[in-house]
Design a protein around this motif. Structure first.
Motif, PDB file in Angstrom:
ATOM      1  N   SER A   1       0.742  -1.580  -0.279  1.00  0.00           N
ATOM      2  CA  SER A   1       0.434   0.287  -0.043  1.00  0.00           C
ATOM      3  C   SER A   1       0.840   0.824  -0.435  1.00  0.00           C
ATOM      4  O   SER A   1       0.035   2.167  -0.856  1.00  0.00           O
ATOM      5  CB  SER A   1      -0.813  -0.011   1.066  1.00  0.00           C
ATOM      6  N   THR A   2       2.270   0.929   0.446  1.00  0.00           N
ATOM      7  CA  THR A   2       3.044   2.695   0.819  1.00  0.00           C
ATOM      8  C   THR A   2       3.317   2.127  -0.720  1.00  0.00           C
ATOM      9  O   THR A   2       3.199   4.151  -1.194  1.00  0.00           O
ATOM     10  CB  THR A   2       4.417   1.708   1.315  1.00  0.00           C
ATOM     11  N   ALA A   3       3.702   1.637  -1.468  1.00  0.00           N
ATOM     12  CA  ALA A   3       3.723   1.651  -3.454  1.00  0.00           C
ATOM     13  C   ALA A   3       3.067   2.358  -4.164  1.00  0.00           C
ATOM     14  O   ALA A   3       2.632   3.777  -5.068  1.00  0.00           O
ATOM     15  CB  ALA A   3       4.517   0.478  -4.399  1.00  0.00           C
ATOM     16  N   THR A   4       1.424   2.097  -3.373  1.00  0.00           N
ATOM     17  CA  THR A   4       0.805   2.052  -4.262  1.00  0.00           C
ATOM     18  C   THR A   4       0.450   4.070  -3.229  1.00  0.00           C
ATOM     19  O   THR A   4      -0.105   5.043  -4.704  1.00  0.00           O
ATOM     20  CB  THR A   4      -1.012   1.538  -3.791  1.00  0.00           C
ATOM     21  N   ALA A   5       0.220   4.374  -2.662  1.00  0.00           N
ATOM     22  CA  ALA A   5       0.469   5.876  -1.530  1.00  0.00           C
ATOM     23  C   ALA A   5       0.979   7.007  -2.434  1.00  0.00           C
ATOM     24  O   ALA A   5       1.226   7.953  -3.109  1.00  0.00           O
ATOM     25  CB  ALA A   5       0.992   5.795  -0.007  1.00  0.00           C
ATOM     26  N   LEU A   6       2.429   6.224  -2.927  1.00  0.00           N
ATOM     27  CA  LEU A   6       3.729   7.070  -3.519  1.00  0.00           C
ATOM     28  C   LEU A   6       3.669   7.209  -4.834  1.00  0.00           C
ATOM     29  O   LEU A   6       3.381   8.057  -5.707  1.00  0.00           O
ATOM     30  CB  LEU A   6       5.414   6.718  -3.553  1.00  0.00           C
ATOM     31  N   ILE A   7       2.643   5.717  -5.639  1.00  0.00           N
ATOM     32  CA  ILE A   7       2.627   6.573  -6.770  1.00  0.00           C
ATOM     33  C   ILE A   7       1.207   7.277  -7.133  1.00  0.00           C
ATOM     34  O   ILE A   7       1.522   8.789  -7.784  1.00  0.00           O
ATOM     35  CB  ILE A   7       1.612   5.076  -7.665  1.00  0.00           C
ATOM     36  N   ALA A   8       0.090   7.668  -6.306  1.00  0.00           N
ATOM     37  CA  ALA A   8      -1.121   8.231  -6.054  1.00  0.00           C
ATOM     38  C   ALA A   8      -0.128   9.476  -5.702  1.00  0.00           C
ATOM     39  O   ALA A   8      -1.198  11.011  -6.121  1.00  0.00           O
ATOM     40  CB  ALA A   8      -2.093   7.253  -5.206  1.00  0.00           C
ATOM     41  N   SER A   9       0.796   9.777  -4.828  1.00  0.00           N
ATOM     42  CA  SER A   9       1.181  10.764  -4.792  1.00  0.00           C
ATOM     43  C   SER A   9       1.563  11.696  -5.200  1.00  0.00           C
ATOM     44  O   SER A   9       1.880  13.216  -6.170  1.00  0.00           O
ATOM     45  CB  SER A   9       2.238  10.712  -3.317  1.00  0.00           C
ATOM     46  N   SER A  10       2.431  11.079  -6.733  1.00  0.00           N
ATOM     47  CA  SER A  10       3.217  11.779  -7.556  1.00  0.00           C
ATOM     48  C   SER A  10       2.554  12.673  -8.827  1.00  0.00           C
ATOM     49  O   SER A  10       2.502  13.414  -9.267  1.00  0.00           O
ATOM     50  CB  SER A  10       3.769  10.436  -8.012  1.00  0.00           C
ATOM     51  N   PHE A  11       1.197  11.312  -8.595  1.00  0.00           N
ATOM     52  CA  PHE A  11       0.131  12.174  -9.381  1.00  0.00           C
ATOM     53  C   PHE A  11      -0.686  13.241  -8.734  1.00  0.00           C
ATOM     54  O   PHE A  11      -0.834  14.474  -9.654  1.00  0.00           O
ATOM     55  CB  PHE A  11      -1.109  11.084  -9.695  1.00  0.00           C
TER      56      PHE A  11
ATOM     57  N   ARG B   1       1.586  16.370  -9.332  1.00  0.00           N
ATOM     58  CA  ARG B   1       2.050  16.930 -10.755  1.00  0.00           C
ATOM     59  C   ARG B   1       0.029  16.828 -11.339  1.00  0.00           C
ATOM     60  O   ARG B   1      -0.011  17.566 -11.987  1.00  0.00           O
ATOM     61  CB  ARG B   1       2.165  15.305 -11.529  1.00  0.00           C
ATOM     62  N   ARG B   2      -0.834  17.036 -10.058  1.00  0.00           N
ATOM     63  CA  ARG B   2      -2.314  17.525 -10.629  1.00  0.00           C
ATOM     64  C   ARG B   2      -2.355  16.806 -11.833  1.00  0.00           C
ATOM     65  O   ARG B   2      -4.229  16.971 -11.989  1.00  0.00           O
ATOM     66  CB  ARG B   2      -1.967  19.929 -10.256  1.00  0.00           C
ATOM     67  N   LEU B   3      -2.780  15.470 -11.659  1.00  0.00           N
ATOM     68  CA  LEU B   3      -2.974  15.221 -12.057  1.00  0.00           C
ATOM     69  C   LEU B   3      -4.738  14.072 -11.981  1.00  0.00           C
ATOM     70  O   LEU B   3      -5.494  13.647 -12.575  1.00  0.00           O
ATOM     71  CB  LEU B   3      -2.382  13.887 -12.947  1.00  0.00           C
ATOM     72  N   ILE B   4      -4.576  13.728 -10.736  1.00  0.00           N
ATOM     73  CA  ILE B   4      -5.743  13.843  -9.526  1.00  0.00           C
ATOM     74  C   ILE B   4      -5.667  14.271  -8.735  1.00  0.00           C
ATOM     75  O   ILE B   4      -5.438  15.128  -8.251  1.00  0.00           O
ATOM     76  CB  ILE B   4      -5.788  11.925  -9.520  1.00  0.00           C
TER      77      ILE B   4
ATOM     78  N   ALA C   1      -7.358  10.786  -4.585  1.00  0.00           N
ATOM     79  CA  ALA C   1      -6.448  10.038  -4.746  1.00  0.00           C
ATOM     80  C   ALA C   1      -6.353   9.909  -3.286  1.00  0.00           C
ATOM     81  O   ALA C   1      -5.943   8.817  -2.209  1.00  0.00           O
ATOM     82  CB  ALA C   1      -5.494  11.273  -4.226  1.00  0.00           C
ATOM     83  N   GLN C   2      -7.611  10.455  -1.891  1.00  0.00           N
ATOM     84  CA  GLN C   2      -7.273   9.842  -0.649  1.00  0.00           C
ATOM     85  C   GLN C   2      -8.285   8.583  -0.728  1.00  0.00           C
ATOM     86  O   GLN C   2      -8.222   7.457   0.001  1.00  0.00           O
ATOM     87  CB  GLN C   2      -8.803  10.611   0.609  1.00  0.00           C
ATOM     88  N   VAL C   3      -9.827   8.488  -1.495  1.00  0.00           N
ATOM     89  CA  VAL C   3     -10.150   7.283  -1.788  1.00  0.00           C
ATOM     90  C   VAL C   3      -8.933   6.072  -2.237  1.00  0.00           C
ATOM     91  O   VAL C   3      -9.730   4.771  -1.945  1.00  0.00           O
ATOM     92  CB  VAL C   3     -10.844   7.328  -2.521  1.00  0.00           C
ATOM     93  N   VAL C   4      -8.017   6.773  -3.266  1.00  0.00           N
ATOM     94  CA  VAL C   4      -7.239   5.312  -3.505  1.00  0.00           C
ATOM     95  C   VAL C   4      -6.913   4.519  -2.706  1.00  0.00           C
ATOM     96  O   VAL C   4      -6.276   3.362  -2.902  1.00  0.00           O
ATOM     97  CB  VAL C   4      -6.539   5.927  -4.833  1.00  0.00           C
ATOM     98  N   LEU C   5      -6.109   5.711  -1.540  1.00  0.00           N
ATOM     99  CA  LEU C   5      -5.578   5.040  -0.759  1.00  0.00           C
ATOM    100  C   LEU C   5      -6.528   4.241   0.532  1.00  0.00           C
ATOM    101  O   LEU C   5      -5.830   3.750   1.077  1.00  0.00           O
ATOM    102  CB  LEU C   5      -4.935   6.047   0.611  1.00  0.00           C
ATOM    103  N   LEU C   6      -7.187   4.450   0.818  1.00  0.00           N
ATOM    104  CA  LEU C   6      -8.480   4.169   0.968  1.00  0.00           C
ATOM    105  C   LEU C   6      -8.796   2.409   0.959  1.00  0.00           C
ATOM    106  O   LEU C   6      -8.605   0.727   0.814  1.00  0.00           O
ATOM    107  CB  LEU C   6     -10.196   4.381   0.896  1.00  0.00           C
TER     108      LEU C   6
END
Length: 548
Positions: A64-74, A77-80, A85-90
Motif C-alpha cells: 500500500s506504501t508503493a500505491t500511496a507514493l504513485i498516487a502522491s506523484s499524480f 503533478r495535479r493529474l488527479i 487520491a484519498q479514496v485510492v488510499l482507502l
C-alpha cells in the motif's frame, strides 16, 4: 541460547517476508509498471473507480506504501484530484488486508512451484517475463516465510518469558498498539506485522482482544511510513499521506476501547480462530473505507487547512545550474530533469483539455494559457543552457544527447502550442455553444485523447531510459493513431451521410480535434526517432522490419 535461536529464526523469517514483498513489487513494476501507473491514473474519475484502482494496484504491488507514493506523484503533478487520491488510499488499505487474508489460507505448499516457475521465466531473457518471474519468486518466498514463521514461533508455546510479556500487554492495550505500530513502521509494511501476529496467535498465547489491539497497531504503523517518506515533498503530497494517517489513527482510537468485545464477537463467528488476525485486519479496513468514503471531500479540505500550499514557486528552471556546465554529464542530467518537468506540464495541459471535453467544464481550461507560457519559458532556458554547454569541447556521445534533449524540448513546446491554440479553443467552443457530438463520435475522440496521454507518458519514460523496446512500440503506435484518425474521419462522414443532426453541428469541430491530436502524437513519437535511427530501423521516418 534457545531463546536467541528462536529470535534469530523469527527475525530471519520476517526478513525473508519483507524481501519477498520487495521482489513482488520490483517484478510487477518491471513487467507492468507503465500500464499499472496508466491504469491508476485513468481509474480516478469517480469514488468507486478510485477505490477499486487503489485496491487492484496494491494487490499487484503487494504494498500500500508503493500505491500511496504513485498516487502522491499524480497529486503533485495535479493529474488527479486530492479527494480521489484519498479514496485510492482507502482502496490500497483494503488491498493490503486482502493480501494478508490470501497468504494465510494455507497455500504454503505452492512456494516451491512458484519459485521454480519464476526462475524459469526470469532466465527467459524478455524484460517483461523477467519481471513476472521476479514477482512469482517473491510470492514463493513470501509463502516460504510463512512456513518458517510457523516453525520459529512453535517454541513460544512453552516460553515462560513470552507468556509473562503477553500478560503485561493484556493489561495495557495502548502499549500493545504502539509496539505493533513501531514494528510495522520500522519494517515499512503493515502486512509483515499482521503475518507476524498471525504466527504468534497460532501458538494460542494471545487473547482475541489483544489480537485486535496488535492488528490496529499494524494498521497505524503502516500509515506512518509513507508520511515519513514524504516529509520533504510538496504540500499536496504531504496532505495525502497525513490524511491517510489521520483516518487510520481515528479508526484505531474508536475501535481500541471496545477491542475485548470485538475480539469475542469475531471469535464467536463461524470463522477460523487461527485466522482471527487477518479476518480482523480485513474487516477493520473494509468498515473504515465504508465509513470514511463519504467524508473524503471534507478530509481533503481539512488537510488543506492543516498543510497549506507554499507561496507560488517561480516559473523558471529548477535544475539548470551554470556551475554544472563544467561537468557535461551532470549538466545533461540536469537538463533532462528540467525537460521531464516540461513533459509533466504538457501532461497536465492534455489532461485538463480531455477532462474539459468529457465533463463540459470550462474551468478545466483556465490554467492552460499559464502552463503554456511556462512551457515556452522552460524550453527556451533549456536551449540556452545546452547552447552554452555546446560551446565547450564535448564528446560525441554528449553532443548527441544534447541535441536529443533540445529536440524533445522543442517538440513539447510545439505540443503546448497545439493544445493552447487548437484543442483548448475547440473544446471551449464545444462547451460554450452547448454542442453535442454523436455518441460514437464522442467515444472516438475521448479514446484518442486517452491514447495520446498514455503515449506521452511512454515518451517520458523513453526520454530517460532510451529503452529500445518502448521506442519501437511507440513508433508502432504512430501507425495505430493514423489508423484511428482515418477510421474516425470515415465514420464521421458516414454519419453525415446518414443525416445525424449532432454530426452536422460538430462536423468541423470533430475533424479539427482529430487533426490536432494526430499532430500531437507525431511530436510525441519523435522521441523514439534517435533510438531507432541508431539501430538502423528508421528510414525516412518510417519503421522497417529488422532483417532476419
Amino acid at each position: 541460547m534457545t531463546s536467541a535461536i528462536v529470535m534469530i529464526n523469527l527475525f530471519g523469517a520476517v526478513a525473508l517476508l519483507l524481501f519477498g514483498l520487495r521482489q513482488v513489487k520490483d517484478g510487477v513494476t518491471q513487467a507492468f509498471g507503465l500500464r499499472l501507473r496508466t491504469g491508476l491514473a485513468r481509474g480516478t474519475n469517480g469514488s468507486f473507480r478510485s477505490f477499486v484502482s487503489g485496491l487492484l494496484a496494491t494487490l499487484a504491488l503487494q504494498s500500500s506504501t508503493a500505491t500511496a507514493l504513485i498516487a502522491s506523484s499524480f497529486v503533485e503533478r495535479r493529474l488527479i484530484e486530492p479527494r480521489m487520491a484519498q479514496v485510492v488510499l482507502l482502496g490500497a488499505n483494503v488491498g493490503t488486508a486482502i493480501t494478508a487474508w490470501i497468504v494465510a489460507t494455507g497455500i504454503e505448499w505452492l512456494s516451491p512451484l512458484l519459485i521454480i516457475t519464476g526462475f524459469i521465466l526470469f532466465r527467459s531473457g524478455s524484460p517483461s517475463r523477467q519481471g513476472v518471474g521476479n514477482a512469482l519468486i517473491g510470492i514463493g518466498l513470501m509463502l516460504l516465510s510463512l512456513h518458517l514463521l510457523g516453525m520459529a514461533t512453535e517454541p513460544m508455546r512453552e516460553s515462560a518469558a513470552l507468556v509473562a510479556f503477553i500478560r503485561l500487554l493484556e493489561d495495557a492495550w495502548p502499549v500493545a498498539l504502539l509496539l505493533s505500530a513501531g514494528i510495522a513502521c520500522a519494517s515499512s509494511s503493515s502486512l509483515a506485522m499482521v503475518v507476524l501476529i498471525l504466527s504468534i496467535a497460532a501458538t494460542g498465547v494471545l487473547s482475541p482482544g489483544l489480537v485486535i489491539a496488535l492488528v490496529l497497531g499494524a494498521n497505524l504503523g503502516g500509515a506512518v511510513s509513507p508520511v515519513l517518506a514524504t516529509l520533504s515533498s510538496a504540500p499536496a503530497v504531504r496532505r495525502l499521506m497525513v490524511g491517510n494517517l489521520f483516518v487510520r489513527a481515528l479508526g484505531c482510537a474508536l475501535v481500541l476501547p471496545f477491542a475485548a468485545y470485538e475480539g469475542r464477537l469475531l471469535a464467536s463467528l463461524p470463522l477460523s480462530v487461527s485466522h482471527l488476525p487477518v479476518d480482523a485486519h480485513l474487516i477493520f479496513n473494509i468498515v473504515l473505507a465504508v465509513v470514511a468514503l463519504p467524508f473524503s471531500r471534507l478530509l481533503s479540505v481539512g488537510m488543506l487547512r492543516l498543510i497549506p500550499d507554499k507561496d507560488a514557486e517561480p516559473d523558471g528552471p529548477r535544475f539548470l545550474d551554470k556551475e554544472e556546465l563544467a561537468t557535461p554529464v551532470v549538466a545533461l542530467t540536469s537538463a533532462t530533469r528540467e525537460v521531464l518537468g516540461v513533459g509533466d506540464l504538457i501532461e497536465r495541459m492534455l489532461t485538463n483539455a480531455a477532462d474539459a471535453f468529457q465533463k463540459n467544464d470550462l474551468a478545466r481550461l483556465k490554467d492552460i494559457p499559464t502552463l503554456e507560457k511556462q512551457v515556452d519559458r522552460l524550453q527556451q532556458e533549456v536551449k540556452i543552457y545546452l547552447s552554452s554547454l555546446g560551446r565547450r569541447s564535448l564528446e560525441e556521445e554528449h553532443s548527441r544527447r544534447s541535441i536529443v534533449i533540445i529536440d524533445y524540448a522543442i517538440n513539447l513546446e510545439h505540443i503546448g502550442d497545439i493544445i493552447e491554440k487548437g484543442l483548448s479553443e475547440e473544446v471551449s467552443k464545444k462547451i460554450s455553444k452547448g454542442l453535442r457530438f454523436s455518441e460514437d463520435g464522442f467515444e472516438e475522440l475521448l479514446g484518442l485523447f486517452n491514447l495520446t496521454i498514455e503515449n506521452l507518458r511512454i515518451a517520458q519514460t523513453i526520454f530517460v531510459t532510451r529503452d529500445f523496446t518502448l521506442a519501437k512500440r511507440l513508433m508502432e503506435v504512430k501507425v495505430e493513431v493514423r489508423r484511428l484518425e482515418k477510421i474516425s474521419s470515415e465514420r464521421h462522414l458516414q454519419r453525415l451521410r446518414d443525416d445525424k443532426p449532432e454530426s452536422f453541428q460538430t462536423s468541423s469541430l470533430h475533424l479539427d480535434i482529430l487533426r490536432d491530436l494526430k499532430r500531437i502524437n507525431a511530436h510525441i513519437v519523435s522521441v523514439a526517432h534517435p533510438i531507432l535511427d541508431e539501430s538502423g530501423l528508421l528510414i525516412e521516418s518510417r519503421l522497417q522490419s529488422r532483417a532476419s
